[in-house]
Motif scaffolding. Sequence first.
Motif, PDB file in Angstrom:
ATOM      1  N   VAL A  41       0.840  -1.207   0.000  1.00  0.00           N
ATOM      2  CA  VAL A  41       0.000   0.000   0.000  1.00  0.00           C
ATOM      3  C   VAL A  41       0.871   1.251   0.000  1.00  0.00           C
ATOM      4  N   GLY A  42       1.961   1.254   0.794  1.00  0.00           N
ATOM      5  CA  GLY A  42       2.865   2.394   0.790  1.00  0.00           C
ATOM      6  C   GLY A  42       3.496   2.630  -0.564  1.00  0.00           C
ATOM      7  N   ARG A  43       3.797   1.540  -1.285  1.00  0.00           N
ATOM      8  CA  ARG A  43       4.366   1.676  -2.629  1.00  0.00           C
ATOM      9  C   ARG A  43       3.325   2.198  -3.619  1.00  0.00           C
ATOM     10  N   THR A  44       2.071   2.050  -3.289  1.00  0.00           N
ATOM     11  CA  THR A  44       0.987   2.509  -4.156  1.00  0.00           C
ATOM     12  C   THR A  44       0.695   3.990  -3.950  1.00  0.00           C
ATOM     13  N   SER A  45       0.588   4.403  -2.679  1.00  0.00           N
ATOM     14  CA  SER A  45       0.278   5.793  -2.327  1.00  0.00           C
ATOM     15  C   SER A  45       0.647   5.985  -0.869  1.00  0.00           C
ATOM     16  N   ILE A  46       1.459   6.976  -0.579  1.00  0.00           N
ATOM     17  CA  ILE A  46       1.906   7.183   0.799  1.00  0.00           C
ATOM     18  C   ILE A  46       0.759   7.652   1.690  1.00  0.00           C
ATOM     19  N   PRO A  47      -0.060   8.626   1.292  1.00  0.00           N
ATOM     20  CA  PRO A  47      -1.210   8.976   2.135  1.00  0.00           C
ATOM     21  C   PRO A  47      -2.188   7.818   2.311  1.00  0.00           C
ATOM     22  N   LEU A  48      -2.422   7.040   1.256  1.00  0.00           N
ATOM     23  CA  LEU A  48      -3.303   5.883   1.367  1.00  0.00           C
ATOM     24  C   LEU A  48      -2.701   4.861   2.336  1.00  0.00           C
ATOM     25  N   GLY A  49      -1.381   4.713   2.301  1.00  0.00           N
ATOM     26  CA  GLY A  49      -0.726   3.834   3.260  1.00  0.00           C
ATOM     27  C   GLY A  49      -0.920   4.312   4.682  1.00  0.00           C
ATOM     28  N   ARG A  50      -0.818   5.623   4.896  1.00  0.00           N
ATOM     29  CA  ARG A  50      -1.037   6.193   6.227  1.00  0.00           C
ATOM     30  C   ARG A  50      -2.449   5.880   6.727  1.00  0.00           C
ATOM     31  N   LEU A  51      -3.441   6.057   5.881  1.00  0.00           N
ATOM     32  CA  LEU A  51      -4.820   5.826   6.289  1.00  0.00           C
ATOM     33  C   LEU A  51      -5.091   4.338   6.508  1.00  0.00           C
ATOM     34  N   THR A  52      -4.550   3.506   5.654  1.00  0.00           N
ATOM     35  CA  THR A  52      -4.733   2.063   5.810  1.00  0.00           C
ATOM     36  C   THR A  52      -4.089   1.575   7.098  1.00  0.00           C
ATOM     37  N   GLU A  53      -2.870   2.050   7.374  1.00  0.00           N
ATOM     38  CA  GLU A  53      -2.189   1.647   8.609  1.00  0.00           C
ATOM     39  C   GLU A  53      -2.987   2.072   9.831  1.00  0.00           C
ATOM     40  N   GLY A  54      -3.637   3.242   9.791  1.00  0.00           N
ATOM     41  CA  GLY A  54      -4.460   3.682  10.907  1.00  0.00           C
ATOM     42  C   GLY A  54      -5.643   2.752  11.137  1.00  0.00           C
ATOM     43  N   HIS A  55      -6.281   2.317  10.057  1.00  0.00           N
ATOM     44  CA  HIS A  55      -7.394   1.369  10.183  1.00  0.00           C
ATOM     45  C   HIS A  55      -6.894   0.040  10.738  1.00  0.00           C
ATOM     46  N   VAL A  56      -5.775  -0.431  10.202  1.00  0.00           N
ATOM     47  CA  VAL A  56      -5.208  -1.702  10.665  1.00  0.00           C
ATOM     48  C   VAL A  56      -4.893  -1.639  12.160  1.00  0.00           C
ATOM     49  N   ASP A  57      -4.254  -0.561  12.582  1.00  0.00           N
ATOM     50  CA  ASP A  57      -3.904  -0.411  13.989  1.00  0.00           C
ATOM     51  C   ASP A  57      -5.162  -0.444  14.850  1.00  0.00           C
ATOM     52  N   ALA A  58      -6.201   0.238  14.407  1.00  0.00           N
ATOM     53  CA  ALA A  58      -7.431   0.315  15.196  1.00  0.00           C
ATOM     54  C   ALA A  58      -8.087  -1.050  15.368  1.00  0.00           C
ATOM     55  N   VAL A  59      -8.228  -1.796  14.273  1.00  0.00           N
ATOM     56  CA  VAL A  59      -8.937  -3.074  14.397  1.00  0.00           C
ATOM     57  C   VAL A  59      -8.111  -4.085  15.190  1.00  0.00           C
ATOM     58  N   ARG A  60      -6.790  -3.954  15.148  1.00  0.00           N
ATOM     59  CA  ARG A  60      -5.961  -4.861  15.954  1.00  0.00           C
ATOM     60  C   ARG A  60      -6.002  -4.472  17.437  1.00  0.00           C
ATOM     61  N   ILE A  61      -6.104  -3.187  17.713  1.00  0.00           N
ATOM     62  CA  ILE A  61      -6.300  -2.751  19.107  1.00  0.00           C
ATOM     63  C   ILE A  61      -7.620  -3.290  19.638  1.00  0.00           C
ATOM     64  N   LEU A  62      -8.674  -3.187  18.848  1.00  0.00           N
ATOM     65  CA  LEU A  62      -9.966  -3.712  19.277  1.00  0.00           C
ATOM     66  C   LEU A  62      -9.885  -5.215  19.552  1.00  0.00           C
ATOM     67  N   ALA A  63      -9.152  -5.938  18.693  1.00  0.00           N
ATOM     68  CA  ALA A  63      -8.993  -7.376  18.914  1.00  0.00           C
ATOM     69  C   ALA A  63      -8.246  -7.645  20.210  1.00  0.00           C
ATOM     70  N   GLN A  64      -7.249  -6.831  20.517  1.00  0.00           N
ATOM     71  CA  GLN A  64      -6.514  -6.991  21.770  1.00  0.00           C
ATOM     72  C   GLN A  64      -7.437  -6.795  22.973  1.00  0.00           C
ATOM     73  N   ALA A  65      -8.441  -5.963  22.814  1.00  0.00           N
ATOM     74  CA  ALA A  65      -9.391  -5.697  23.893  1.00  0.00           C
ATOM     75  C   ALA A  65     -10.571  -6.670  23.889  1.00  0.00           C
ATOM     76  N   GLY A  66     -10.579  -7.601  22.938  1.00  0.00           N
ATOM     77  CA  GLY A  66     -11.680  -8.548  22.859  1.00  0.00           C
ATOM     78  C   GLY A  66     -12.958  -7.959  22.318  1.00  0.00           C
ATOM     79  N   ARG A  67     -12.838  -6.893  21.511  1.00  0.00           N
ATOM     80  CA  ARG A  67     -14.018  -6.239  20.947  1.00  0.00           C
ATOM     81  C   ARG A  67     -14.005  -6.336  19.433  1.00  0.00           C
TER      82      ARG A  67
END
Length: 340
Positions: free
Chosen positions: A47-73
Motif C-alpha cells: 500500500v505504501g508503494r501505491t500511495s503514501i497517504p493511502l498507506g497512512r490511512l490504511t495503517e491507521g485502520h489496521v492499527d485500530a482493528v488490531r487494538i480492538l482485537a486486543q481488547a476482545g471487541r
Amino acid sequence: MTTADEPLSTLAPFPAALPDATLPALVASHDWACLDWPALLRALLAVGRTSIPLGRLTEGHVDAVRILAQAGREPHGGATYGVWASRSHATGVRATPVDGGWVLDGTLRFASGVGLIERALLPVWLDEERSVLLDLDVSTWQGDEDSWRTPAMIDSRSLTVPVQGVEATADAQVGDVGFYLGRPGFFPGGVGVAAVWAGGAARVADLTARATAGAPPAPARTARWGRIRTELACAAALLDTAGRVLASSEPDLGSSSASASSTEASPARGAGGRGQELSTEVRAGVAAPSRAVLEECRVLAGPAGMAFDGDLAQAIADLDLYVAQQNRDADQGYLGGLDR
C-alpha cells in the motif's frame, strides 16, 4: 531503474504496487485483525508503494482493528477506522465524567482521515496520568481546513479537530483505564508505520525511474541507483526479520492475539519491554534508508523532475513529512542507553 512491479531487492523482495487501490477496497481486502505479522507487513509495504497517504490511512485502520482485537471487541461492521492519539504540543482531549459516560473537550492534531473515516479510537485523558480509550463515531466531525499548511500528505486529511462538549457514553470505552498505552501491542504496532515508510521509499524510487527514463547513461547515475537498491534492501530485510520475530514471539512482544485483560508492559530491559526495543530498532532502521532514498532521488530527478513531474514531487514531499514522525535523537538515545 525500477518499475512499480519490480521486486527491488533480492533477500526480501518488495511487493508490487496495487492497481486502482482505494481506502474502502483496502479495508475490505483482508481480515486485518487476524493477519499474521509477515503478511501484514507485506500488505502495508504494497500500500505504501501505491500511495503514501493511502498507506497512512490504511495503517491507521489496521492499527485500530488490531487494538480492538486486543481488547476482545469487534469493530462496528464494515466501518473504516483510524486512531486519533496525538498529543502534539500539549494538545489532546480531556474527559469529564458525567452520569453514563463523559463529556469531551480539547484539540486533536494529526487526526488523519477527517471526512474519510467513519470511526476513530480516541484516548481521552481523565488527568495527566490516566486515560481511557473510546471507540467513537467521527463521521460528522469537522476539521479545521486551514490547519494543514503544506501540500505534503494533503490526501491523508490530517486536520486539527476542535472538540467541544462532545458526549460519549460508557459503552464506548475500550479496555480498562490505561489500556491504550499499557497493552502489549502498543510498541510493536509502530512496525506497521515503518512498513509504510519503506513502501513509500519504493514509490519514490519507482517515480524517479519513470521521470528519468530518457536520461543518458552515466557512471554517477548508475552508482546512485546502486545505493538506492542497497537502502531499499536493508529496509525490506529488516521488516522481513521483524515480521518473523513478531510472529514467533507472541505474546512476549505484543500482538493482536495478546490477552485482552493484560495491561502490563512486556518484561525486558527497556521500560516498554522487548516490544519497545524491537519497534524502535525497526523504525530507526527503516527511517534512515528511507531518508537516504529521498536524498538520492532528489539528485537523480534534478530540478526538472522536481518541478515538472507532479506525482514525483508529491511523493517526495509526502514521504519526507511522514518519515519526520520518527524522532531520530529520541530513538538513538533510547537504543544507546540500553544495557550492552
